[in-house]
Design an enzyme around this catalytic site. Structure first.
Site, PDB file in Angstrom:
ATOM      1  CB  VAL A  26      -1.261   6.549   4.046  1.00  0.00           C
ATOM      2  CG1 VAL A  26      -0.658   6.639   5.304  1.00  0.00           C
ATOM      3  CG2 VAL A  26      -0.065   6.279   2.850  1.00  0.00           C
ATOM      4  N   GLY A  31      -2.402   0.411   2.940  1.00  0.00           N
ATOM      5  CA  GLY A  31      -1.381  -0.244   1.867  1.00  0.00           C
ATOM      6  C   GLY A  31      -0.122  -0.047   2.172  1.00  0.00           C
ATOM      7  CG  HIS A  32       3.372   2.712   2.937  1.00  0.00           C
ATOM      8  ND1 HIS A  32       4.294   3.322   4.041  1.00  0.00           N
ATOM      9  CD2 HIS A  32       4.204   2.764   1.819  1.00  0.00           C
ATOM     10  CE1 HIS A  32       5.441   3.564   3.491  1.00  0.00           C
ATOM     11  NE2 HIS A  32       5.437   3.261   2.170  1.00  0.00           N
ATOM     12  CG  PHE A  33       4.391  -1.387   4.275  1.00  0.00           C
ATOM     13  CD1 PHE A  33       4.400  -1.748   2.857  1.00  0.00           C
ATOM     14  CD2 PHE A  33       5.361  -0.532   4.864  1.00  0.00           C
ATOM     15  CE1 PHE A  33       5.369  -1.128   2.031  1.00  0.00           C
ATOM     16  CE2 PHE A  33       6.279   0.057   4.050  1.00  0.00           C
ATOM     17  CZ  PHE A  33       6.413  -0.142   2.593  1.00  0.00           C
ATOM     18  CB  VAL A  57       6.483   2.546   7.719  1.00  0.00           C
ATOM     19  CG1 VAL A  57       7.529   3.961   7.513  1.00  0.00           C
ATOM     20  CG2 VAL A  57       6.989   1.658   8.586  1.00  0.00           C
TER      21      VAL A  57
END
Length: 151
Positions: free
Chosen positions: A45, A48-50, A55
């Site tokens: 994850v 892309g986050h972030f 986070v």
């Protein structure tokens, strides 16, 4: 250690990358559970986050709480035979009062603590809280149902 990840995989149908409970450290049938997930920079994850400031998504914190609650429901209903019920599954019914207080980041040990508020038949209402270093990072009230997979 009460349940390691291998035992959890016998109870829950979730698998990588969506198994969000690494270990169960305490469980009192029909009352409460404590479990955790170690958050690492290797989580998919974070691509892309972030990418600049990773986070862990709040929705995954809630999902991790729900998975811990699923272990609690299965063990409460089926005891030591919890892993022998492949025909059953836990479904989320609702999420209420969700609050995210502090961001969860790589390197954190995310601890889930859930208490049963109400239980009737296969329906469970749980109060869930998530902590990092004993600091409350998220909370929610979760409602779930243990049901037949085929229905």
């Amino acid at each position: 250690m009460l349940y390691d990840v291998q035992k959890i995989k016998e109870i829950l149908p979730h698998r990588f990358p969506f198994l969000l409970v690494d270990r169960v450290t305490a469980l009192t049938s029909e009352e409460s559970i404590e479990a955790y997930k170690n958050i690492t920079i290797n989580e998919e994850v974070f691509q892309g986050h972030f990418p600049i400031k990773p986070v862990y998504p709040g929705v995954l914190v809630i999902e991790g709480m729900a998975q811990a609650g699923g272990v609690l429901a299965f063990v409460s209903m089926f005891g030591e035979e919890a892993s022998n019920h492949d025909e059953k599954i836990v479904y989320f019914m609702s999420i209420d009062k969700a609050k995210f207080r502090v961001p969860v980041t790589p390197g954190d040990k995310l601890v889930y603590r859930l208490n049963v508020l109400k239980h009737k038949g296969s329906i469970w209402i749980l109060e869930g809280r998530a902590y990092v270093d004993d600091k409350l990072v998220a909370e929610a009230e979760l409602k779930a149902m243990v049901a037949d997979k085929e229905k």
